[in-house]
Structure formats: C-alpha cells, structure tokens
Design an enzyme around this catalytic site. Structure first.
Site, mmCIF file in Angstrom:
data_model
loop_
_atom_site.group_PDB
_atom_site.id
_atom_site.type_symbol
_atom_site.label_atom_id
_atom_site.label_comp_id
_atom_site.label_asym_id
_atom_site.label_seq_id
_atom_site.Cartn_x
_atom_site.Cartn_y
_atom_site.Cartn_z
ATOM 1 N N GLU A 1 -4.915 2.568 6.844
ATOM 2 C CA GLU A 1 -4.648 2.509 5.403
ATOM 3 C C GLU A 1 -5.361 3.703 4.745
ATOM 4 O O GLU A 1 -4.906 4.263 3.746
ATOM 5 C CB GLU A 1 -5.200 1.187 4.836
ATOM 6 C CG GLU A 1 -5.045 1.081 3.337
ATOM 7 C CD GLU A 1 -5.647 -0.191 2.741
ATOM 8 O OE1 GLU A 1 -5.305 -1.297 3.183
ATOM 9 O OE2 GLU A 1 -6.458 -0.063 1.816
ATOM 10 N N SER B 1 -10.638 -1.991 3.782
ATOM 11 C CA SER B 1 -9.835 -2.180 4.996
ATOM 12 C C SER B 1 -9.447 -0.804 5.534
ATOM 13 O O SER B 1 -8.824 -0.022 4.814
ATOM 14 C CB SER B 1 -8.557 -2.949 4.694
ATOM 15 O OG SER B 1 -8.849 -4.224 4.204
ATOM 16 N N ARG C 1 0.848 -1.219 0.000
ATOM 17 C CA ARG C 1 0.000 0.000 0.000
ATOM 18 C C ARG C 1 0.872 1.253 0.000
ATOM 19 O O ARG C 1 0.561 2.250 0.663
ATOM 20 C CB ARG C 1 -0.953 0.030 1.204
ATOM 21 C CG ARG C 1 -1.872 -1.140 1.314
ATOM 22 C CD ARG C 1 -2.943 -1.155 0.222
ATOM 23 N NE ARG C 1 -3.910 -2.210 0.444
ATOM 24 C CZ ARG C 1 -3.747 -3.468 0.035
ATOM 25 N NH1 ARG C 1 -2.674 -3.815 -0.627
ATOM 26 N NH2 ARG C 1 -4.684 -4.365 0.276
HETATM 27 N N1 EPU Z 1 -9.382 -12.530 9.603
HETATM 28 C C1 EPU Z 1 -9.960 -12.656 10.847
HETATM 29 N N2 EPU Z 1 -10.912 -11.765 11.205
HETATM 30 C C2 EPU Z 1 -11.315 -10.766 10.409
HETATM 31 C C3 EPU Z 1 -10.740 -10.628 9.121
HETATM 32 C C4 EPU Z 1 -9.760 -11.537 8.749
HETATM 33 O O1 EPU Z 1 -9.631 -13.545 11.604
HETATM 34 O O2 EPU Z 1 -12.182 -9.984 10.826
HETATM 35 C C5 EPU Z 1 -8.357 -13.510 9.180
HETATM 36 C C6 EPU Z 1 -8.943 -14.447 8.127
HETATM 37 O O3 EPU Z 1 -9.409 -15.610 8.710
HETATM 38 C C7 EPU Z 1 -7.756 -14.725 7.211
HETATM 39 C C8 EPU Z 1 -6.818 -13.589 7.437
HETATM 40 O O4 EPU Z 1 -7.285 -12.862 8.569
HETATM 41 O O5 EPU Z 1 -7.131 -15.913 7.526
HETATM 42 C C9 EPU Z 1 -6.741 -12.688 6.216
HETATM 43 O O6 EPU Z 1 -8.038 -12.259 5.889
HETATM 44 P P1 EPU Z 1 -8.474 -11.849 4.406
HETATM 45 O O7 EPU Z 1 -7.911 -12.776 3.424
HETATM 46 O O8 EPU Z 1 -9.933 -11.600 4.371
HETATM 47 O O9 EPU Z 1 -7.691 -10.494 4.197
HETATM 48 P P2 EPU Z 1 -7.665 -9.147 5.038
HETATM 49 O O10 EPU Z 1 -6.393 -9.102 5.798
HETATM 50 O O11 EPU Z 1 -8.941 -8.942 5.742
HETATM 51 C C10 EPU Z 1 -6.533 -8.079 2.903
HETATM 52 C C11 EPU Z 1 -6.508 -6.719 2.270
HETATM 53 C C12 EPU Z 1 -7.786 -6.491 1.476
HETATM 54 C C13 EPU Z 1 -7.920 -7.591 0.435
HETATM 55 C C14 EPU Z 1 -7.933 -8.936 1.149
HETATM 56 C C15 EPU Z 1 -8.034 -10.113 0.199
HETATM 57 C C16 EPU Z 1 -5.227 -5.204 3.682
HETATM 58 C C17 EPU Z 1 -5.278 -4.151 4.738
HETATM 59 N N3 EPU Z 1 -6.404 -5.706 3.303
HETATM 60 O O12 EPU Z 1 -7.613 -8.080 3.823
HETATM 61 O O13 EPU Z 1 -7.685 -5.255 0.822
HETATM 62 O O14 EPU Z 1 -9.121 -7.430 -0.307
HETATM 63 O O15 EPU Z 1 -6.706 -9.064 1.898
HETATM 64 O O16 EPU Z 1 -6.828 -10.354 -0.403
HETATM 65 O O17 EPU Z 1 -4.139 -5.541 3.214
HETATM 66 C C18 EPU Z 1 -8.119 -2.971 1.259
HETATM 67 O O18 EPU Z 1 -6.909 -2.802 1.315
HETATM 68 O O19 EPU Z 1 -8.946 -2.003 1.388
HETATM 69 C C19 EPU Z 1 -8.659 -4.293 1.054
HETATM 70 C C20 EPU Z 1 -9.957 -4.561 1.099
#
Ligand code: EPU
Length: 336
Positions: free
Chosen positions: A330, A233, A162
């Site tokens: 972010e 996010s 990012r």
């Molecule tokens: N998780 C939790 N609780 C939550 C959310 C996630 O335990 O409330 C755990 C999930 O179980 C998973 C891990 O965290 O094992 C990662 O979760 P996820 O794949 O949904 O990704 P994220 O960390 O929530 C990131 C990006 C998103 C992107 C997704 C999918 C960042 C800050 N966010 O989210 O990007 O869509 O991966 O690849 O890097 C954004 O930047 O605005 C955004 C939406």
C-alpha cells in the site's frame, strides 16, 4: 513572492517511516501559483517530480530522489453549511477533529489516520467501515501537464480500495478537497472492533464525539507507540474472486474474507501473515513487524529502506509460497 528551492534535503524526517536519503531539490508550495512555479522549475531542468504530503504512506530509498520533491502545504478549512473544504496540506486528523467539534458526521471513523487531506483523497483512506470517498463531494487538482486546475466531482475521481484517479494519473496534484457531511447523521459503529468497544462499556447509541474517542483509543492501542517509525498498513488487503476464496478456504478453513459490493472477496493480509506465516513481532536489524498487527512494519530507529524492503520481500515470498496470494504494497516507494 516566489518559491524557495532548496538543494540536498534529507527526506527521512518528512516521512513517518523516518528512512530515506536526500532530495536533489526540495520546494514547499501553498498556492497554485507556487505549484506552477515549482513544476516549471523541474520541467526546465528535465527533473522528475515527486509530490509529498504528510509522508505517512511513503518509503524513500536510501539513495533518495534525484529530482524535485514538492511538499504540498495548501492550508485552510472553510465551512459552507455541511460542505467543508480543506487545503491538501492540512493535517487530516485536524479536519476530523474540527468537523466533529462542529457536530458534522461522516469522517469520524477516519480519526487519527496520519497524513494530509491531499493524501486522504489520493489514497482514498479507509478504516472501520468508512472510506474517504463516502463523503468526498469534489476534489480540486492541478494538472502538471496542462498546468490547469480542475474540479473533479466524486464520480469522476475513480475511487476504489486505496485507489483514485489522482493515484493513477501522476500529473494530477490534489490542491483542495470538499467533503459533504451530515448535520445530524448517524455514525457507523458496526465494525467489529468498534462494536466490541461500545459493548464492553454498555453504550447503545454512541454520540459522534464518543465514536471519535473510541477510534482514537482503538488505533492508539493497535498502532506502534508515537516516535516509532511506521507507515500504517504496509500491505493492502488482497482482493480475490469467490472461487479463489473457496479454494483458499479448503486449505485454510479459518481464513478471514469479506464479501465486497462487486462480488469480490477482500482477504485480511494481517490474518494471512499471522496464520499462514508467523510474522508478528519478527525483527531484522532495525526493521520489524509490529507485535500487535502483522500488516504494520516498523523502524525501530536505525532501519534503512533497504532493510525494510528485504523484510517485506521475505514476507511476500512466504505468503505467496504458502497460499498462492501475492501481497501488494500500500506504501508508495520513492526512488530515483
Ligand atoms: N488480523 C489478524 N492479524 C493481524 C491483523 C489483523 O489476524 O496481524 C485480523 C483481525 O483479527 C481482523 C482482521 O484481520 O479480524 C482485520 O483486521 P483489522 O480490522 O485490524 O484491519 P486491518 O486489515 O489490519 C485495515 C486497514 C487499516 C484500517 C483498519 C481498521 C488496510 C490495508 N488496512 O487494517 O488501514 O485502519 O482496517 O479499519 O486496508 C492503512 O491503510 O494504513 C490502515 C491502517
């Protein structure tokens, strides 16, 4: 032609969070000449400038912005073999949908991310194992200091998580982005959510169009319903060193961490908010934490920027106190 500078324009409708006060001045620009003119206007009045794209990663304070907001509206998508150039103001998902229809591979995992092409480069958007910088060939940017336009090749863009030179250097305004895509590439379907999606359906080697469909379905399920204010996010996933990660693992054995190429460990902020804290579904006045993802802040309709920030401060203090990890926003905060 000349640009039209409006006064006292409410910014809330220009952001996906749907909060925020007025811009003292507001102008839309679609060409470098218009952009130069807007910059000249602001400089001549000694006003600060805020560059606005799709407003999908932006939180505007209730007091608004006492300067000139320049809304980037550079349009057009052009194809030259597997190089695609899009104006910074083009809606990101329109590009993804267009290139997938042209059977070009490389950005399908970034389907449905809100915002514009310019924002995609500034933020180096990423999802499902892919980042914009993986396929960005070059970025054209206007330097508000020198008033010159320059092409930055990928290696000059200082991309990170990012992060980019366009985010660090506030004088640079992205005007056009060129992507290098693959004609018969192999889409990436190894990210947990994506892998599960295809396994459940018994699909072994998904086609490009199927990947886009999968990503759209996963995101639609995980994101707040359309009409609810959100900026995706709100926090970045914190990056720590291996020893820091090991120490955290002693306290929280289930903690999620992903080893990065540079030997750092990316933690899941969502997991920390969920398991170290209990933030999913919490609501304070019009602001809340999404029920399906603790990283996502929502405006249920009446929230102010200040309500959202007071809730996110509460979340940050809680996680800092419980784990020692400081969550970083972010989302970009706009205030006078
Ligand atoms: N998780 C939790 N609780 C939550 C959310 C996630 O335990 O409330 C755990 C999930 O179980 C998973 C891990 O965290 O094992 C990662 O979760 P996820 O794949 O949904 O990704 P994220 O960390 O929530 C990131 C990006 C998103 C992107 C997704 C999918 C960042 C800050 N966010 O989210 O990007 O869509 O991966 O690849 O890097 C954004 O930047 O605005 C955004 C939406």
């Amino acid at each position: 032609m000349g640009i039209q500078v409006k006064e006292q324009v409410l910014l809330a409708p220009f952001t996906t969070m749907r909060v925020g006060g007025n811009a003292r001045f507001f102008a839309r620009v679609g060409t470098v000449d218009e952009l130069s003119e807007a910059v000249f206007f602001a400089r001549s009045k000694n006003l600060p400038i805020f560059i606005l794209g799709g407003g999908s990663n932006t939180l505007v304070s209730g007091a608004g912005f006492f300067g000139l907001v320049i809304k980037i509206e550079f349009k057009g998508i052009t194809y030259k073999n597997n190089h695609i150039t899009a104006g910074a103001g083009v809606v990101w998902d329109e590009v993804v949908s267009d290139v997938v229809a042209h059977n070009l591979c490389g950005i399908e995992n970034l389907s449905l991310i809100p915002g514009t092409v310019g924002g995609a480069a500034v933020q180096n958007i990423g999802a499902y194992g892919v980042e914009a910088c993986d396929t960005i060939f070059s970025v054209e940017a206007f330097d508000m200091k020198t008033t010159q336009t320059k092409i930055f090749l990928r290696a000059e863009c200082e991309f990170g998580y990012r992060e980019s030179i366009f985010k660090k250097n506030k004088n640079l305004v992205v005007t056009r982005v060129t992507f290098e895509l693959a004609q018969n590439g192999t889409p990436r379907a190894d990210y947990e959510d994506v892998k599960n999606y295809f396994a459940e359906r018994g699909i072994k080697s998904p086609a490009l169009g199927e990947i886009r469909e999968a990503i759209v379905a996963i995101r639609t399920w995980k994101m707040p319903a359309p009409g609810i204010g959100t900026a995706g996010s709100f926090f970045k996933n914190p990056v720590v060193s291996v020893p820091e990660y090991e120490a955290l693992k002693n306290e929280l054995p289930e903690i999620k961490g992903y080893l990065q190429a540079d030997n750092s460990v990316k933690l899941s902020a969502g997991w920390l908010l969920d398991h170290a804290g209990k933030w999913r579904g919490v609501r304070r006045q019009g602001a809340g934490v999404h029920e399906k993802n603790a990283l996502i802040l929502v405006n249920y309709g009446t929230a102010t920027a200040e309500e959202i920030l007071s809730l996110t401060d509460e979340m940050k203090s809680d996680i800092k106190e419980k784990t020692g990890v400081l969550l970083e926003e972010e989302v970009i905060l706009v205030k006078s």
